[in-house]
Scaffold this motif. Structure first.
Motif, short mmCIF file in Angstrom:
data_model
loop_
_atom_site.label_atom_id
_atom_site.label_comp_id
_atom_site.label_asym_id
_atom_site.label_seq_id
_atom_site.Cartn_x
_atom_site.Cartn_y
_atom_site.Cartn_z
N GLY A 44 0.74 -1.23 -0.08
CA GLY A 44 0.06 -0.09 0.16
C GLY A 44 0.86 1.19 -0.02
O GLY A 44 0.35 2.42 0.12
N PHE A 45 2.05 1.16 -0.47
CA PHE A 45 3.12 2.43 -0.38
C PHE A 45 3.00 3.04 -1.57
O PHE A 45 3.35 4.36 -1.57
N ALA A 46 2.54 2.66 -2.74
CA ALA A 46 2.35 3.20 -3.95
C ALA A 46 1.12 2.60 -4.88
O ALA A 46 0.82 1.37 -4.60
N THR A 47 0.81 3.36 -5.87
CA THR A 47 -0.28 2.79 -6.77
C THR A 47 0.33 2.38 -8.05
O THR A 47 1.47 2.70 -8.25
N GLN A 48 -0.29 1.66 -8.75
CA GLN A 48 0.12 1.19 -9.88
C GLN A 48 0.43 2.12 -10.99
O GLN A 48 1.40 2.16 -11.59
N VAL A 49 -0.20 3.44 -10.85
CA VAL A 49 -0.07 4.37 -11.74
C VAL A 49 1.22 4.98 -11.42
O VAL A 49 2.05 5.14 -12.34
N GLN A 50 1.72 5.22 -10.02
CA GLN A 50 3.05 5.63 -9.69
C GLN A 50 3.81 4.85 -10.12
O GLN A 50 5.09 5.17 -10.56
N ILE A 51 3.90 3.41 -9.83
CA ILE A 51 4.78 2.34 -10.13
C ILE A 51 5.28 2.54 -11.73
O ILE A 51 6.49 2.45 -12.42
N THR A 52 4.09 2.67 -12.49
CA THR A 52 4.38 2.68 -13.85
C THR A 52 4.93 3.83 -14.45
O THR A 52 5.84 3.75 -15.45
N GLN A 53 4.71 4.97 -13.98
CA GLN A 53 5.21 6.10 -14.32
C GLN A 53 6.57 6.24 -13.81
O GLN A 53 7.56 6.65 -14.76
N ALA A 54 6.98 5.58 -12.77
CA ALA A 54 8.32 5.55 -12.37
C ALA A 54 9.48 4.60 -13.21
O ALA A 54 10.49 4.86 -13.48
N LEU A 55 8.63 3.61 -13.69
CA LEU A 55 9.44 2.65 -14.49
C LEU A 55 9.59 3.33 -15.89
O LEU A 55 10.66 3.08 -16.30
N ALA A 56 8.57 4.17 -16.30
CA ALA A 56 8.86 4.99 -17.58
C ALA A 56 9.93 5.63 -17.22
O ALA A 56 10.84 5.82 -18.46
N ARG A 57 10.08 6.44 -16.27
CA ARG A 57 11.24 7.37 -16.05
C ARG A 57 12.49 6.43 -16.10
O ARG A 57 13.58 6.86 -16.55
N GLN A 58 12.31 5.46 -15.47
CA GLN A 58 13.65 4.41 -15.22
C GLN A 58 14.22 4.06 -16.65
O GLN A 58 15.35 4.16 -16.85
N PHE A 59 13.48 3.71 -17.76
CA PHE A 59 13.73 3.11 -18.76
C PHE A 59 13.80 4.24 -20.08
O PHE A 59 14.03 3.60 -21.21
N GLY A 60 13.43 5.20 -19.56
CA GLY A 60 13.41 6.46 -20.60
C GLY A 60 12.42 6.42 -21.57
O GLY A 60 12.78 6.82 -22.66
N LEU A 61 11.38 6.04 -21.16
CA LEU A 61 10.00 5.67 -22.04
C LEU A 61 8.97 6.72 -21.72
O LEU A 61 9.03 7.05 -20.52
N PRO A 62 7.96 7.12 -22.79
CA PRO A 62 7.00 7.88 -22.33
C PRO A 62 5.76 6.99 -21.60
O PRO A 62 5.54 6.02 -21.92
N TYR A 63 5.08 7.64 -20.83
CA TYR A 63 3.88 7.19 -20.15
C TYR A 63 2.52 7.63 -20.80
O TYR A 63 2.40 8.63 -21.05
#
Length: 567
Positions: A44-63
């Protein structure tokens, strides 16, 4: 090339989580063998949207949120519906040279390469959430949940006649005719089962209908079934695929199917049984990618994991895993063998049947029709100088005695036994006629296990259980003062059931000197249980289940489903 920044560091920098929450999630990840993003969502520390946005930033991809706005029709038409369904993607933009597709996994390079080949152009990737993906596919491609029903209604009388006659009389023709409607129907039934994470497909003839059920997370649920008149066609097709005799309907048969589903190889173990209204067929789905898991992914509590890891590293003795059919015994044993599988260790198994092939291990298939049963294989394998032996199941006194003799002569032996709990396995061996001194000397440990359903991380919610619920699993309001108890709710992700995936609960009995003494004197199961808890630190199945309740993995109802209620 600069090193990619870690997901946890990105989330901390965005102030979505703090260091304490990150450490807690990392510990959760270690215990459960999941991804960090899944651990953060689960806690319950993060939402699916927050995780996906962070993954996009990590891999240099657009969300991209594919549920907002409208994707132009020409972009949707650029990628066929079949490709979208198979690869779980949605096109979001089209240029002269490339197509940009939304995906849920930034590391799924196979899909990108496959799309480049299929579409004949460059394919770029953007990230979206799984929930948004499902909504968009349904919106733009009209993919309904019930493809089976559409298929049933599309079949004409000529299709049914074709399936009934030619499939039985001209097997080779039917095998080659990939577009035959009944062939496509059976392929769809298997594909839908894999897509829905089913472990078994049950095809059951009734008096006035043909019932099809999928077993998902241990629970059977009925799906839309075909008309009764398709019964013979479907069963004949399955028998052809599994190389059974189509004309033999009086005796049980076994077979195997190898099928390519969703881009990966799936094995199906098929069993047919003559019943009152026709042959009942069960297909067990063997998915190597999901079944061969590591020890860390089994769901052991930290203390049990350390004991298990220490016991399987012993040079000799017998280690038994007990539980009913479908309780994950094979998965646990394969995880142990994978841990021990090194170039300096010789491992031989006797199985019936060999479910999964593991590189580096000598696996032997039992064949009772030619006298090659477990006891015969076990005698032969001892002449092969193995270090570790796996016997699929101890079914008789002869097999039990040979396995125990092997354990006493310097081999580490793994096997399974059908008993309700760990102490009951000792009593079962004695009842088989194995000498008490052999059992007390050879057995190192016994593990009883069950599989429980895990709460869906997306929809579970905390609640205050009643006193009766708590008392049924040995809890009270004082013991749960600092814990949160969750209940299942139901959402699209878990098919409205509130559960998604399974994990084990375990009862580990380790033989101590007092336990060996009681075994030698043929003590009762109750005395063995009391001593195992006292001197061996054994946690019962229900007590381990309670630990899973208090950590938010499952519900009181689910633990009561697989263990007894306390008075």
């Amino acid at each position: 090339m600069a090193q990619r920044k870690r997901l946890g560091a990105i989330l901390c920098a965005l102030k979505i989580i703090d260091e304490k929450q990150l450490n807690e999630a990392l510990e959760f990840q270690k215990e459960n063998g999941c991804k960090l993003g899944e651990a953060l969502i689960e806690r319950g520390f993060a939402t699916q949207v927050q995780i996906t946005q962070a993954l996009a930033r990590q891999f240099g991809l657009p969300y991209v949120d594919v549920t907002k706005g409208d994707i132009p029709p020409e972009v949707i038409q650029a990628v066929p519906k079949a490709v979208v369904e198979e690869h779980n993607i949605v096109p979001v933009k089209k240029t002269e040279r490339s197509v940009i597709v939304a995906m849920t996994d930034p590391l799924d390079l196979y899909t990108l390469d496959n799309l480049r080949f299929i579409l004949g152009c460059e394919v770029e990737c953007a990230l979206t959430t799984p929930e948004s993906m499902g909504t968009a596919i349904k919106k733009y491609y009209g993919v309904e949940e019930n493809k089976l029903e559409e298929m049933y209604s599309a079949l004409t009388q000529s299709d049914i006649t074709y399936g009934h006659t030619q499939m039985e009389e001209e097997e080779e023709t039917a095998e080659e005719e990939d577009d035959a409607p009944v062939i496509r129907l059976v392929t769809l039934i298997i594909g839908e089962a894999v897509k829905n994470r089913a472990s078994d497909i049950h095809i059951e003839p009734m008096s006035n209908r043909l019932r099809i059920r999928y077993r998902v997370d241990g629970i059977c649920s009925e799906v839309d079934s075909p008309p009764k008149k398709l019964q013979n066609s479907i069963i004949s097709r399955i028998k052809i695929m599994s190389k059974m005799r189509v004309d033999e309907r009086r005796v049980p048969q076994d077979g195997r199917i190898q099928s390519n589903v969703q881009g990966r190889q799936i094995d199906l173990r098929v069993s047919s049984l003559p019943c009152t209204h026709g042959e009942s067929v069960v297909m067990r789905i063997l998915d190597k990618e999901k079944a061969l898991v590591s020890l860390e992914e089994l769901g052991f509590h930290e203390s049990d994991f350390e004991r298990f890891h220490r016991i399987i590293k012993k040079p000799n003795g017998i280690f038994l895993v007990t539980g009913p059919t479908g309780s994950g015994k094979t998965t646990t044993l394969y995880a142990a063998l994978s841990e021990l599988n090194r170039s300096d260790v010789k491992i031989i198994t006797a199985e019936d049947p060999v479910e999964y092939n593991i590189a580096g291990i000598n696996q032997c298939q039992a064949r009772r029709d030619i006298g090659l049963d477990f006891s015969a294989i076990l005698r032969a394998m001892l002449r092969q100088a193995p270090n570790v032996i796996l016997v699929g199941e101890i079914r008789d006194t002869e097999t039990a005695e040979i396995a125990i003799q092997a354990a006493l002569t310097g081999h580490l032996v793994f096997s399974t036994l059908h008993t309700n709990d760990a102490p009951g396995a000792i009593t079962r061996l004695l009842d088989m006629g194995v000498k008490p001194f052999l059992v007390s000397s050879a057995v190192q440990a016994i593990l009883a296990q069950r599989l429980i359903r895990k709460l869906c991380a997306k929809c579970k919610k905390p609640y205050i259980p009643t006193e009766i619920e708590l008392r049924s699993v040995g809890l009270n309001q004082d013991t749960i003062r600092n814990a949160r108890i969750f209940q299942n709710v139901g959402c699209d992700d878990c098919k409205k059931g509130g559960y998604r995936g399974r994990m084990g609960i375990y009862e580990m009995l380790e033989m101590s000197p007092p336990m060996r003494e009681l075994t030698f004197h043929q003590a009762s199961t109750m005395k063995l249980r009391d001593e195992a808890k006292l001197s061996g630190g054994m946690t019962t199945l229900q007590e381990d289940g309670v630990r899973k309740i208090l950590t938010g993995y499952t519900t009181v109802t689910e633990i009561l489903r697989v263990t007894h209620s306390r008075d």
